[in-house]
Scaffold this motif. Structure first.
Motif, PDB file in Angstrom:
ATOM      1  N   ALA A 256       0.865  -1.226  -0.116  1.00  0.00           N
ATOM      2  CA  ALA A 256       0.032   0.027   0.063  1.00  0.00           C
ATOM      3  C   ALA A 256       0.831   1.243  -0.121  1.00  0.00           C
ATOM      4  O   ALA A 256       0.443   2.205  -0.586  1.00  0.00           O
ATOM      5  N   ARG A 257       1.861   1.123   0.813  1.00  0.00           N
ATOM      6  CA  ARG A 257       2.887   2.511   0.939  1.00  0.00           C
ATOM      7  C   ARG A 257       3.611   2.518  -0.616  1.00  0.00           C
ATOM      8  O   ARG A 257       3.498   3.613  -0.984  1.00  0.00           O
ATOM      9  N   GLU A 258       4.026   1.643  -1.271  1.00  0.00           N
ATOM     10  CA  GLU A 258       4.582   1.521  -2.431  1.00  0.00           C
ATOM     11  C   GLU A 258       3.692   2.147  -3.454  1.00  0.00           C
ATOM     12  O   GLU A 258       4.082   3.071  -4.137  1.00  0.00           O
ATOM     13  N   LYS A 259       2.392   1.640  -3.293  1.00  0.00           N
ATOM     14  CA  LYS A 259       1.419   2.189  -4.277  1.00  0.00           C
ATOM     15  C   LYS A 259       1.042   3.560  -4.071  1.00  0.00           C
ATOM     16  O   LYS A 259       0.718   4.516  -5.038  1.00  0.00           O
ATOM     17  N   ALA A 260       1.082   4.216  -2.802  1.00  0.00           N
ATOM     18  CA  ALA A 260       0.717   5.347  -2.516  1.00  0.00           C
ATOM     19  C   ALA A 260       2.057   6.494  -3.041  1.00  0.00           C
ATOM     20  O   ALA A 260       1.712   7.414  -3.486  1.00  0.00           O
ATOM     21  N   LEU A 261       3.195   5.808  -2.943  1.00  0.00           N
ATOM     22  CA  LEU A 261       4.183   6.671  -3.415  1.00  0.00           C
ATOM     23  C   LEU A 261       4.187   6.728  -5.021  1.00  0.00           C
ATOM     24  O   LEU A 261       4.401   7.771  -5.696  1.00  0.00           O
ATOM     25  N   LYS A 262       3.804   5.587  -5.517  1.00  0.00           N
ATOM     26  CA  LYS A 262       3.899   5.537  -6.769  1.00  0.00           C
ATOM     27  C   LYS A 262       2.630   6.666  -7.380  1.00  0.00           C
ATOM     28  O   LYS A 262       2.464   7.389  -8.394  1.00  0.00           O
ATOM     29  N   GLY A 263       1.519   6.629  -6.631  1.00  0.00           N
ATOM     30  CA  GLY A 263       0.392   7.532  -6.902  1.00  0.00           C
ATOM     31  C   GLY A 263       0.883   9.002  -6.603  1.00  0.00           C
ATOM     32  O   GLY A 263       0.436   9.847  -7.652  1.00  0.00           O
ATOM     33  N   GLU A 264       1.629   9.206  -5.560  1.00  0.00           N
ATOM     34  CA  GLU A 264       2.068  10.652  -5.288  1.00  0.00           C
ATOM     35  C   GLU A 264       3.163  10.953  -6.576  1.00  0.00           C
ATOM     36  O   GLU A 264       3.115  12.282  -7.303  1.00  0.00           O
ATOM     37  N   LYS A 265       3.841  10.018  -7.245  1.00  0.00           N
ATOM     38  CA  LYS A 265       4.698  10.516  -8.161  1.00  0.00           C
ATOM     39  C   LYS A 265       4.055  10.700  -9.506  1.00  0.00           C
ATOM     40  O   LYS A 265       4.535  11.528 -10.132  1.00  0.00           O
ATOM     41  N   MET A 266       2.897   9.947  -9.560  1.00  0.00           N
ATOM     42  CA  MET A 266       2.100   9.960 -10.975  1.00  0.00           C
ATOM     43  C   MET A 266       1.348  11.364 -10.764  1.00  0.00           C
ATOM     44  O   MET A 266       1.063  12.125 -11.884  1.00  0.00           O
ATOM     45  N   VAL A 267       0.851  11.729  -9.523  1.00  0.00           N
ATOM     46  CA  VAL A 267       0.076  12.892  -9.359  1.00  0.00           C
ATOM     47  C   VAL A 267       1.089  14.412  -9.423  1.00  0.00           C
ATOM     48  O   VAL A 267       0.910  15.270  -9.882  1.00  0.00           O
ATOM     49  N   TYR A 268       2.232  14.248  -8.413  1.00  0.00           N
ATOM     50  CA  TYR A 268       2.819  15.474  -8.260  1.00  0.00           C
ATOM     51  C   TYR A 268       4.260  15.203  -9.266  1.00  0.00           C
ATOM     52  O   TYR A 268       5.246  14.711  -8.806  1.00  0.00           O
ATOM     53  N   THR A 269       4.090  15.453 -10.414  1.00  0.00           N
ATOM     54  CA  THR A 269       5.157  15.525 -11.373  1.00  0.00           C
ATOM     55  C   THR A 269       6.181  16.590 -10.961  1.00  0.00           C
ATOM     56  O   THR A 269       5.719  17.254 -10.153  1.00  0.00           O
ATOM     57  N   PRO A 270       7.339  16.612 -11.389  1.00  0.00           N
ATOM     58  CA  PRO A 270       8.066  17.565 -11.373  1.00  0.00           C
ATOM     59  C   PRO A 270       7.767  18.915 -11.598  1.00  0.00           C
ATOM     60  O   PRO A 270       7.727  20.025 -10.931  1.00  0.00           O
ATOM     61  N   ASP A 271       6.978  19.050 -12.769  1.00  0.00           N
ATOM     62  CA  ASP A 271       6.296  20.507 -13.118  1.00  0.00           C
ATOM     63  C   ASP A 271       5.373  21.009 -12.005  1.00  0.00           C
ATOM     64  O   ASP A 271       5.345  22.135 -11.537  1.00  0.00           O
ATOM     65  N   VAL A 272       4.549  20.150 -11.471  1.00  0.00           N
ATOM     66  CA  VAL A 272       3.479  20.108 -10.448  1.00  0.00           C
ATOM     67  C   VAL A 272       4.330  20.455  -9.266  1.00  0.00           C
ATOM     68  O   VAL A 272       3.719  21.437  -8.589  1.00  0.00           O
ATOM     69  N   ALA A 273       5.264  19.860  -8.785  1.00  0.00           N
ATOM     70  CA  ALA A 273       6.101  20.238  -7.606  1.00  0.00           C
ATOM     71  C   ALA A 273       6.538  21.745  -7.695  1.00  0.00           C
ATOM     72  O   ALA A 273       6.556  22.462  -6.890  1.00  0.00           O
ATOM     73  N   ASN A 274       7.300  21.929  -8.881  1.00  0.00           N
ATOM     74  CA  ASN A 274       7.589  23.211  -9.306  1.00  0.00           C
ATOM     75  C   ASN A 274       6.627  24.463  -8.844  1.00  0.00           C
ATOM     76  O   ASN A 274       6.961  25.644  -8.406  1.00  0.00           O
ATOM     77  N   ALA A 275       5.345  24.069  -9.661  1.00  0.00           N
ATOM     78  CA  ALA A 275       4.572  24.990  -9.580  1.00  0.00           C
ATOM     79  C   ALA A 275       3.843  25.033  -7.924  1.00  0.00           C
ATOM     80  O   ALA A 275       3.447  26.382  -7.691  1.00  0.00           O
ATOM     81  N   LEU A 276       4.032  24.137  -7.260  1.00  0.00           N
ATOM     82  CA  LEU A 276       3.461  24.228  -5.989  1.00  0.00           C
ATOM     83  C   LEU A 276       4.200  24.975  -5.073  1.00  0.00           C
ATOM     84  O   LEU A 276       4.013  25.678  -4.100  1.00  0.00           O
ATOM     85  N   GLY A 277       5.547  24.790  -5.286  1.00  0.00           N
ATOM     86  CA  GLY A 277       6.635  25.631  -4.834  1.00  0.00           C
ATOM     87  C   GLY A 277       6.681  27.132  -5.044  1.00  0.00           C
ATOM     88  O   GLY A 277       6.690  28.051  -4.120  1.00  0.00           O
ATOM     89  N   ARG A 278       6.287  27.369  -6.311  1.00  0.00           N
ATOM     90  CA  ARG A 278       6.325  28.948  -6.468  1.00  0.00           C
ATOM     91  C   ARG A 278       5.001  29.489  -5.801  1.00  0.00           C
ATOM     92  O   ARG A 278       4.857  30.421  -5.474  1.00  0.00           O
ATOM     93  N   TYR A 279       3.817  28.634  -5.945  1.00  0.00           N
ATOM     94  CA  TYR A 279       2.583  29.125  -5.069  1.00  0.00           C
ATOM     95  C   TYR A 279       2.882  29.272  -3.500  1.00  0.00           C
ATOM     96  O   TYR A 279       2.512  30.191  -2.951  1.00  0.00           O
ATOM     97  N   MET A 280       3.655  28.203  -2.858  1.00  0.00           N
ATOM     98  CA  MET A 280       4.001  28.508  -1.583  1.00  0.00           C
ATOM     99  C   MET A 280       4.900  29.918  -1.514  1.00  0.00           C
ATOM    100  O   MET A 280       4.470  30.515  -0.257  1.00  0.00           O
ATOM    101  N   GLU A 281       5.615  30.121  -2.303  1.00  0.00           N
ATOM    102  CA  GLU A 281       6.431  31.395  -2.083  1.00  0.00           C
ATOM    103  C   GLU A 281       5.618  32.594  -2.375  1.00  0.00           C
ATOM    104  O   GLU A 281       5.805  33.430  -1.441  1.00  0.00           O
ATOM    105  N   ASN A 282       4.725  32.588  -3.223  1.00  0.00           N
ATOM    106  CA  ASN A 282       3.779  33.756  -3.407  1.00  0.00           C
ATOM    107  C   ASN A 282       2.705  33.637  -2.001  1.00  0.00           C
ATOM    108  O   ASN A 282       2.708  34.780  -1.783  1.00  0.00           O
ATOM    109  N   LEU A 283       2.560  32.683  -1.294  1.00  0.00           N
ATOM    110  CA  LEU A 283       1.792  32.671  -0.165  1.00  0.00           C
ATOM    111  C   LEU A 283       2.512  33.421   0.975  1.00  0.00           C
ATOM    112  O   LEU A 283       2.107  34.231   1.698  1.00  0.00           O
TER     113      LEU A 283
END
Length: 349
Positions: A256-283
């Motif tokens: 289950a943990r492995e599948k959760a990590l795979k799911g996070e990798k599928m959802v939070y791609t590098p582009d999404v992670a960078n966008a979320l980082g910039r959003y946190m900085e703006n906040l």
């Protein structure tokens, strides 16, 4: 044919079993076609015309094959008669003679004409040949040769269908070839379907038997351990069972943990992670700007006496500012009333 389904699948899925029964018994035919189609009446004439066309095409094909396989030379005739093995002595004693050259040429031309549709120019050229003009003359002889060839083929087929029949009476089975072959095809199809069903049933019963053997083996081992070691063996058995279940649960948790990590990798791609980082900085920047504005507003309010301590004159300052605000509000109301009076007086004039 509808594919057979394992009985265990149907037993474990009652809704699917009901759906499969409805499809197999009410909606679909055994070959997978629709049983009660909305356009069945409209398609009936087309189906009948298609059936007639298929019969006509089959007759043309049989005639063409017969013309192609006619013995046009003595060697071909001998080989043909040796392979077909005529059923009667009179047919076996018939002398093989070569056909006239004109008849051979006419048969070749007729075969070529029936095999393909030549262009109009070639068709006119073909019909203008002397051999083609003699077609009506040689047509009875060609028909006799074709009939003899078809008779030989039918006798061979009758011999295959009825191998135990006396060769002298094989010609009596020729009219029965079509219904006999149709019946055999239907029987083969039915037996094939039954074979698939029996295969699926055998697989299900074999699986059930193997499961029963497994349970019996486990119970036998447990009884042997109990009879040898007493209650201690049961404790060891249950302890082993608990450890096995614990290990299985750990494995499931890790999966289950492995599948959760795979799911996070599928959802939070590098582009999404960078966008979320910039959003946190703006906040963070927005939070700092809000704090600055809050401090500026507090300084302004402090100038009006709000937020001051009593010894700093804050209470008196606040009371004065509130009184000024009240008087200002009353003045605004009086100005509005005066404006309405002026408009009313102007309207009276």
């Amino acid at each position: 044919m509808l594919p057979p389904i394992d009985s265990t699948i149907l037993e474990s899925n009652p809704k699917f079993a009901a759906l499969h029964a409805t499809l197999a018994n009410t909606i679909l035919n055994p070959n997978g076609s629709t049983r009660n189609h909305s356009g069945q009446k409209e398609r009936a004439p087309s189906s009948e015309a298609l059936k007639v066309s298929r019969i006509r095409a089959a007759k043309s094909h049989i005639l063409l094959v017969a013309l192609r396989n006619l013995p046009l030379s003595p060697s071909t005739s001998c080989s043909t008669t040796s392979t077909t093995k005529p059923s009667t002595k009179s047919q076996a004693k018939q002398p093989t003679r070569s056909l006239p050259p004109e008849l051979v040429e006419l048969i070749l031309l007729l075969t070529s004409r029936l095999s393909s549709t030549p262009p109009p120019s070639q068709l006119k050229l073909l019909e203008a040949t002397p051999q083609w003009y003699s077609l009506s003359t040689y047509l009875p002889e060609i028909g006799a040769h074709v009939s003899a060839h078809l008779q030989t083929q039918a006798l061979s087929l009758a011999r295959i269908v009825s191998p135990s029949t006396n060769p002298s009476f094989l010609h009596r089975n020729i009219p029965k070839l079509t219904p006999t072959i149709t019946s055999l095809q239907h029987s083969i199809s039915t037996k094939k379907e039954d074979l698939h069903k029996q295969h699926a049933l055998l697989a299900a019963r074999t699986t059930s038997l193997l499961q029963t053997y497994q349970i019996a083996t486990a119970l036998t081992i447990q009884l042997l351990e109990t009879s040898k070691n007493g209650s201690l063996s049961l404790e060891k058995y249950y302890l082993t069972k608990m450890n096995s279940l614990a290990l299985e649960m750990q494995k499931i948790e890790l999966d289950a943990r492995e599948k959760a990590l795979k799911g996070e990798k599928m959802v939070y791609t590098p582009d999404v992670a960078n966008a979320l980082g910039r959003y946190m900085e703006n906040l963070r920047d927005g939070r700092e700007r809000l704090k600055d504005r809050k401090r500026g507003a507090e300084r302004v309010l402090w100038g009006y006496g709000i937020g001051r301590r009593q010894e700093e004159g804050g209470r008196e300052k606040e009371r004065v500012m509130r009184e000024i605000a009240r008087v200002y509000g009353e003045l605004l109301k009086e100005v509005e009333e005066a404006g309405r009076d002026v408009k009313r007086l102007k309207g009276g004039r």
